[in-house]
Design an enzyme around this catalytic site. Sequence first.
Site: not given
Length: 360
Positions: A52, A168, A294
Amino acid sequence: MYNEKFMKRAIELAEKGRGYTSPNPIVGSLIVKDGEIISEAYHEKFGKLHAEALAIKKAGERTKNATIYVTLEPCSHHGKTPPCTDAIINAGIKKVVIGSIDPNPQVNGTGVKKLQDAGIEVITRVLEKECYEINRGFFKHIQTNRPWVTLKLALTTDGYVADSQGKSQWITGKEAREFVHQQRKQYDAIMVGAGTAVKDDPSLLPDDKSGFIPNRIIIDETLSIPYKLKVVNDNFRNKTIIVTCIQDRENKKEELRKRKIKVIETSADDFGWVDLKQALEQLATRGITSIYCEGGGQMAGSLVNAGLVDELQIFIAPKILGEGIFGFSGFMKTLDEAIQLEWDDPQKLGSDILLIGKLN
Protein backbone atom coordinates in the site's frame (compact mmCIF):
# COMPACT_ATOMS: atom_id res chain seq x y z
CA MET A 1 -17.83 -6.98 -10.43
CA TYR A 2 -15.92 -3.70 -10.42
CA ASN A 3 -14.26 -4.48 -7.08
CA GLU A 4 -13.59 -8.11 -8.04
CA LYS A 5 -11.86 -7.05 -11.25
CA PHE A 6 -9.35 -4.84 -9.45
CA MET A 7 -8.87 -7.31 -6.59
CA LYS A 8 -7.93 -10.02 -9.11
CA ARG A 9 -5.24 -7.70 -10.39
CA ALA A 10 -4.04 -7.07 -6.81
CA ILE A 11 -3.75 -10.84 -6.30
CA GLU A 12 -1.66 -11.13 -9.48
CA LEU A 13 0.63 -8.39 -8.16
CA ALA A 14 0.95 -10.09 -4.77
CA GLU A 15 2.27 -13.27 -6.39
CA LYS A 16 5.31 -11.37 -7.67
CA GLY A 17 6.60 -11.28 -4.10
CA ARG A 18 6.26 -15.04 -3.58
CA GLY A 19 9.25 -16.43 -1.70
CA TYR A 20 10.79 -13.11 -0.73
CA THR A 21 8.53 -11.77 2.03
CA SER A 22 8.32 -14.56 4.64
CA PRO A 23 7.48 -14.54 7.45
CA ASN A 24 5.45 -11.56 6.20
CA PRO A 25 2.56 -12.20 3.79
CA ILE A 26 2.59 -11.51 0.07
CA VAL A 27 0.43 -8.47 -0.63
CA GLY A 28 -0.65 -6.69 -3.79
CA SER A 29 -2.17 -3.23 -4.04
CA LEU A 30 -3.36 -0.81 -6.67
CA ILE A 31 -4.87 2.67 -6.69
CA VAL A 32 -7.83 3.53 -8.91
CA LYS A 33 -9.19 6.95 -9.82
CA ASP A 34 -12.07 7.67 -12.18
CA GLY A 35 -12.12 3.98 -13.12
CA GLU A 36 -8.45 3.90 -14.15
CA ILE A 37 -5.49 2.29 -12.41
CA ILE A 38 -3.00 5.03 -11.59
CA SER A 39 -0.53 2.99 -9.53
CA GLU A 40 0.37 -0.66 -8.81
CA ALA A 41 2.70 -2.24 -6.27
CA TYR A 42 3.43 -5.37 -4.28
CA HIS A 43 5.40 -6.24 -1.16
CA GLU A 44 8.74 -6.97 -2.78
CA LYS A 45 10.85 -8.22 0.11
CA PHE A 46 10.77 -8.67 3.88
CA GLY A 47 11.69 -5.35 5.52
CA LYS A 48 10.89 -3.23 2.46
CA LEU A 49 7.89 -0.92 1.97
CA HIS A 50 4.51 -2.64 2.17
CA ALA A 51 2.42 -2.78 -1.00
CA GLU A 52 0.00 0.00 0.00
CA ALA A 53 2.76 2.44 0.97
CA LEU A 54 4.65 1.72 -2.25
CA ALA A 55 1.54 2.18 -4.40
CA ILE A 56 0.88 5.52 -2.69
CA LYS A 57 4.48 6.60 -3.21
CA LYS A 58 4.26 5.77 -6.92
CA ALA A 59 0.95 7.62 -7.35
CA GLY A 60 2.20 10.82 -5.74
CA GLU A 61 -0.35 13.65 -5.48
CA ARG A 62 -2.95 11.78 -7.58
CA THR A 63 -4.09 9.77 -4.53
CA LYS A 64 -6.54 12.41 -3.27
CA ASN A 65 -10.11 11.02 -3.37
CA ALA A 66 -8.87 7.79 -5.02
CA THR A 67 -9.67 4.18 -4.10
CA ILE A 68 -7.00 1.75 -2.99
CA TYR A 69 -7.32 -2.02 -3.37
CA VAL A 70 -5.26 -4.32 -1.18
CA THR A 71 -5.31 -8.12 -0.76
CA LEU A 72 -4.76 -7.98 3.03
CA GLU A 73 -5.94 -5.56 5.72
CA PRO A 74 -3.48 -2.64 6.02
CA CYS A 75 -1.28 -2.75 9.11
CA SER A 76 -1.96 -0.24 11.89
CA HIS A 77 1.20 -0.69 13.98
CA HIS A 78 4.87 0.20 13.73
CA GLY A 79 7.06 -2.71 12.64
CA LYS A 80 9.99 -2.59 10.25
CA THR A 81 7.96 0.02 8.36
CA PRO A 82 5.42 2.68 9.50
CA PRO A 83 1.68 1.81 9.60
CA CYS A 84 0.08 1.58 6.16
CA THR A 85 -3.12 3.00 7.60
CA ASP A 86 -1.31 6.26 8.30
CA ALA A 87 0.00 6.39 4.73
CA ILE A 88 -3.52 5.83 3.38
CA ILE A 89 -5.06 8.50 5.62
CA ASN A 90 -2.33 11.05 4.85
CA ALA A 91 -2.68 10.40 1.10
CA GLY A 92 -6.29 11.61 1.11
CA ILE A 93 -7.66 8.30 -0.18
CA LYS A 94 -11.47 8.12 0.16
CA LYS A 95 -12.13 4.38 -0.14
CA VAL A 96 -10.24 1.19 0.79
CA VAL A 97 -11.21 -2.21 -0.62
CA ILE A 98 -9.71 -5.16 1.28
CA GLY A 99 -9.48 -8.82 0.34
CA SER A 100 -8.91 -10.60 3.67
CA ILE A 101 -8.64 -9.47 7.28
CA ASP A 102 -5.18 -9.84 8.81
CA PRO A 103 -5.16 -12.55 11.54
CA ASN A 104 -2.11 -10.99 13.19
CA PRO A 105 -3.27 -9.91 16.70
CA GLN A 106 -1.44 -6.61 16.16
CA VAL A 107 -3.80 -5.87 13.26
CA ASN A 108 -6.92 -8.11 13.08
CA GLY A 109 -9.57 -5.47 12.49
CA THR A 110 -7.71 -2.51 14.00
CA GLY A 111 -6.57 -1.43 10.54
CA VAL A 112 -10.18 -1.31 9.33
CA LYS A 113 -11.31 0.58 12.43
CA LYS A 114 -8.53 3.15 12.17
CA LEU A 115 -9.45 3.89 8.56
CA GLN A 116 -13.17 4.13 9.35
CA ASP A 117 -12.48 6.43 12.30
CA ALA A 118 -10.67 8.71 9.86
CA GLY A 119 -13.83 8.94 7.73
CA ILE A 120 -12.65 6.57 4.99
CA GLU A 121 -15.13 4.14 3.43
CA VAL A 122 -13.92 0.55 3.88
CA ILE A 123 -15.17 -2.52 2.01
CA THR A 124 -13.87 -5.89 3.22
CA ARG A 125 -13.80 -9.56 2.17
CA VAL A 126 -13.70 -9.01 -1.59
CA LEU A 127 -12.48 -12.31 -3.13
CA GLU A 128 -11.72 -13.31 0.45
CA LYS A 129 -11.19 -17.00 -0.32
CA GLU A 130 -8.68 -16.25 -3.07
CA CYS A 131 -6.86 -13.73 -0.88
CA TYR A 132 -6.70 -16.28 1.93
CA GLU A 133 -5.32 -18.97 -0.37
CA ILE A 134 -2.34 -16.93 -1.50
CA ASN A 135 -1.36 -16.39 2.14
CA ARG A 136 -2.41 -19.68 3.72
CA GLY A 137 1.13 -20.22 5.03
CA PHE A 138 1.15 -16.82 6.71
CA PHE A 139 -2.30 -17.45 8.23
CA LYS A 140 -1.23 -20.89 9.55
CA HIS A 141 2.01 -19.45 10.94
CA ILE A 142 0.20 -16.67 12.78
CA GLN A 143 -2.60 -18.83 14.13
CA THR A 144 -0.70 -21.99 15.17
CA ASN A 145 3.01 -21.10 15.27
CA ARG A 146 3.57 -23.82 12.67
CA PRO A 147 4.03 -23.72 8.88
CA TRP A 148 1.48 -24.86 6.35
CA VAL A 149 2.47 -28.38 5.24
CA THR A 150 1.63 -29.84 1.84
CA LEU A 151 2.52 -33.52 1.52
CA LYS A 152 3.31 -34.76 -1.99
CA LEU A 153 3.41 -38.46 -2.86
CA ALA A 154 3.78 -40.25 -6.17
CA LEU A 155 2.06 -43.64 -5.99
CA THR A 156 1.54 -46.61 -8.25
CA THR A 157 -2.10 -47.55 -8.76
CA ASP A 158 -1.71 -50.16 -6.01
CA GLY A 159 -0.35 -47.64 -3.51
CA TYR A 160 3.46 -48.00 -3.55
CA VAL A 161 6.00 -45.15 -3.50
CA ALA A 162 8.87 -47.42 -4.55
CA ASP A 163 9.54 -50.99 -5.65
CA SER A 164 10.83 -53.68 -3.28
CA GLN A 165 14.43 -52.52 -3.93
CA GLY A 166 13.53 -48.96 -2.98
CA LYS A 167 13.63 -47.57 -6.53
CA SER A 168 11.17 -44.72 -7.07
CA GLN A 169 12.56 -42.82 -10.09
CA TRP A 170 10.37 -42.41 -11.95
CA ILE A 171 6.90 -43.53 -10.91
CA THR A 172 5.24 -40.55 -12.57
CA GLY A 173 5.78 -38.99 -15.96
CA LYS A 174 7.30 -35.76 -17.25
CA GLU A 175 4.19 -33.62 -16.77
CA ALA A 176 3.86 -34.55 -13.10
CA ARG A 177 7.53 -33.81 -12.47
CA GLU A 178 7.20 -30.42 -14.15
CA PHE A 179 4.23 -29.66 -11.89
CA VAL A 180 6.35 -30.49 -8.83
CA HIS A 181 9.13 -28.16 -9.97
CA GLN A 182 6.57 -25.36 -10.27
CA GLN A 183 5.27 -26.17 -6.80
CA ARG A 184 8.74 -25.85 -5.29
CA LYS A 185 8.68 -22.14 -6.12
CA GLN A 186 5.49 -21.68 -4.07
CA TYR A 187 6.84 -22.73 -0.67
CA ASP A 188 9.42 -21.43 1.78
CA ALA A 189 10.98 -24.88 2.11
CA ILE A 190 11.11 -28.38 0.61
CA MET A 191 11.33 -31.26 3.11
CA VAL A 192 12.41 -34.91 2.88
CA GLY A 193 13.66 -37.57 5.24
CA ALA A 194 17.30 -38.67 5.36
CA GLY A 195 16.38 -41.96 3.67
CA THR A 196 15.02 -40.17 0.61
CA ALA A 197 18.00 -37.79 0.57
CA VAL A 198 20.53 -40.66 0.64
CA LYS A 199 18.67 -42.93 -1.80
CA ASP A 200 17.81 -40.33 -4.46
CA ASP A 201 20.40 -37.57 -3.79
CA PRO A 202 17.89 -34.90 -4.90
CA SER A 203 18.79 -31.24 -5.24
CA LEU A 204 15.29 -30.23 -4.02
CA LEU A 205 15.50 -27.11 -6.18
CA PRO A 206 13.27 -25.64 -8.87
CA ASP A 207 14.46 -26.05 -12.47
CA ASP A 208 14.94 -22.29 -12.68
CA LYS A 209 17.65 -21.44 -10.15
CA SER A 210 17.90 -17.76 -11.11
CA GLY A 211 14.91 -16.71 -9.00
CA PHE A 212 13.65 -17.65 -5.56
CA ILE A 213 15.48 -20.59 -3.96
CA PRO A 214 13.52 -22.37 -1.19
CA ASN A 215 15.11 -23.78 1.94
CA ARG A 216 15.80 -27.52 1.94
CA ILE A 217 14.92 -29.41 5.11
CA ILE A 218 16.31 -32.88 5.83
CA ILE A 219 14.84 -34.83 8.76
CA ASP A 220 17.81 -36.90 9.95
CA GLU A 221 17.32 -38.66 13.31
CA THR A 222 20.88 -40.02 13.56
CA LEU A 223 22.70 -37.20 11.74
CA SER A 224 24.08 -39.76 9.32
CA ILE A 225 23.74 -37.69 6.15
CA PRO A 226 26.87 -38.09 3.93
CA TYR A 227 28.86 -35.01 2.98
CA LYS A 228 28.81 -36.02 -0.70
CA LEU A 229 25.07 -35.35 -1.14
CA LYS A 230 23.98 -32.34 -3.20
CA VAL A 231 22.04 -30.73 -0.34
CA VAL A 232 25.21 -30.45 1.79
CA ASN A 233 27.75 -30.01 -0.98
CA ASP A 234 26.34 -27.78 -3.73
CA ASN A 235 26.38 -24.01 -4.17
CA PHE A 236 23.03 -23.70 -2.35
CA ARG A 237 24.05 -25.54 0.82
CA ASN A 238 23.45 -22.37 2.84
CA LYS A 239 19.74 -23.04 2.13
CA THR A 240 19.92 -26.50 3.77
CA ILE A 241 18.50 -27.14 7.25
CA ILE A 242 19.08 -30.49 8.95
CA VAL A 243 16.74 -31.44 11.79
CA THR A 244 17.99 -34.11 14.18
CA CYS A 245 17.19 -35.49 17.63
CA ILE A 246 20.61 -37.03 18.31
CA GLN A 247 22.24 -35.57 21.40
CA ASP A 248 25.88 -36.23 20.53
CA ARG A 249 27.92 -36.14 17.28
CA GLU A 250 28.97 -32.57 18.06
CA ASN A 251 31.89 -32.76 15.63
CA LYS A 252 29.54 -33.53 12.75
CA LYS A 253 27.19 -30.72 13.78
CA GLU A 254 30.11 -28.30 13.86
CA GLU A 255 31.39 -29.42 10.47
CA LEU A 256 27.95 -28.98 8.91
CA ARG A 257 27.66 -25.50 10.40
CA LYS A 258 31.10 -24.62 9.00
CA ARG A 259 29.63 -25.43 5.60
CA LYS A 260 26.88 -22.86 6.35
CA ILE A 261 24.31 -25.61 6.87
CA LYS A 262 21.85 -24.99 9.69
CA VAL A 263 21.37 -27.75 12.26
CA ILE A 264 18.22 -27.80 14.41
CA GLU A 265 17.91 -30.14 17.38
CA THR A 266 14.61 -31.47 18.73
CA SER A 267 13.49 -34.04 21.25
CA ALA A 268 12.87 -37.62 20.11
CA ASP A 269 9.35 -38.99 19.89
CA ASP A 270 8.24 -42.35 21.33
CA PHE A 271 9.87 -44.20 18.43
CA GLY A 272 13.20 -42.37 18.67
CA TRP A 273 12.44 -40.25 15.61
CA VAL A 274 12.49 -36.47 15.35
CA ASP A 275 9.49 -34.94 17.10
CA LEU A 276 7.91 -33.48 13.96
CA LYS A 277 5.54 -31.11 15.76
CA GLN A 278 8.47 -29.63 17.66
CA ALA A 279 10.50 -29.49 14.44
CA LEU A 280 7.76 -27.53 12.65
CA GLU A 281 7.50 -25.10 15.55
CA GLN A 282 11.26 -24.49 15.47
CA LEU A 283 11.19 -24.01 11.70
CA ALA A 284 8.38 -21.47 12.13
CA THR A 285 10.57 -19.42 14.50
CA ARG A 286 13.06 -19.21 11.63
CA GLY A 287 10.46 -17.55 9.40
CA ILE A 288 9.36 -20.64 7.45
CA THR A 289 5.61 -20.37 6.87
CA SER A 290 5.08 -23.11 4.27
CA ILE A 291 6.65 -26.50 3.54
CA TYR A 292 6.36 -28.81 0.53
CA CYS A 293 7.13 -32.30 1.82
CA GLU A 294 8.46 -34.80 -0.71
CA GLY A 295 9.39 -37.44 1.87
CA GLY A 296 8.81 -41.19 1.67
CA GLY A 297 6.37 -43.53 3.38
CA GLN A 298 7.70 -43.12 6.93
CA MET A 299 7.65 -39.33 6.71
CA ALA A 300 4.19 -39.34 5.14
CA GLY A 301 2.78 -41.71 7.74
CA SER A 302 4.29 -39.81 10.66
CA LEU A 303 3.00 -36.43 9.47
CA VAL A 304 -0.50 -37.70 8.71
CA ASN A 305 -0.77 -39.68 11.94
CA ALA A 306 0.30 -36.61 13.95
CA GLY A 307 -2.27 -34.41 12.20
CA LEU A 308 0.42 -32.11 10.80
CA VAL A 309 -0.59 -32.18 7.11
CA ASP A 310 -2.73 -29.36 5.73
CA GLU A 311 -2.91 -30.53 2.12
CA LEU A 312 -2.21 -33.74 0.25
CA GLN A 313 -1.02 -33.90 -3.36
CA ILE A 314 -1.26 -37.50 -4.50
CA PHE A 315 -0.07 -38.45 -7.96
CA ILE A 316 -1.47 -41.78 -9.16
CA ALA A 317 0.55 -43.40 -11.94
CA PRO A 318 -0.91 -46.08 -14.25
CA LYS A 319 1.51 -48.70 -12.93
CA ILE A 320 1.05 -51.78 -10.76
CA LEU A 321 3.92 -53.32 -8.76
CA GLY A 322 2.26 -55.97 -6.63
CA GLU A 323 4.71 -55.33 -3.80
CA GLY A 324 7.02 -52.55 -2.70
CA ILE A 325 7.18 -49.71 -0.18
CA PHE A 326 3.79 -48.41 0.87
CA GLY A 327 2.91 -44.73 0.58
CA PHE A 328 2.00 -44.40 4.26
CA SER A 329 3.63 -46.36 7.08
CA GLY A 330 4.14 -46.21 10.84
CA PHE A 331 0.50 -46.44 11.97
CA MET A 332 -2.47 -48.77 11.69
CA LYS A 333 -6.16 -47.92 11.85
CA THR A 334 -9.38 -49.83 11.46
CA LEU A 335 -11.84 -48.80 8.77
CA ASP A 336 -13.94 -47.05 11.42
CA GLU A 337 -10.85 -45.07 12.51
CA ALA A 338 -9.67 -44.20 9.01
CA ILE A 339 -8.45 -40.65 8.40
CA GLN A 340 -11.02 -38.98 6.15
CA LEU A 341 -10.06 -36.78 3.21
CA GLU A 342 -11.89 -34.26 1.03
CA TRP A 343 -10.68 -34.23 -2.57
CA ASP A 344 -10.80 -31.40 -5.07
CA ASP A 345 -11.65 -32.31 -8.66
CA PRO A 346 -9.01 -34.68 -10.11
CA GLN A 347 -6.52 -33.33 -12.62
CA LYS A 348 -4.89 -35.27 -15.44
CA LEU A 349 -1.18 -34.60 -15.98
CA GLY A 350 0.02 -36.65 -18.93
CA SER A 351 -0.82 -40.25 -18.08
CA ASP A 352 -0.98 -39.54 -14.33
CA ILE A 353 -3.85 -38.40 -12.12
CA LEU A 354 -3.33 -35.67 -9.50
CA LEU A 355 -5.59 -35.65 -6.44
CA ILE A 356 -5.40 -32.63 -4.14
CA GLY A 357 -7.21 -32.83 -0.82
CA LYS A 358 -7.50 -31.71 2.76
CA LEU A 359 -7.58 -33.85 5.88
CA ASN A 360 -10.73 -33.58 8.00
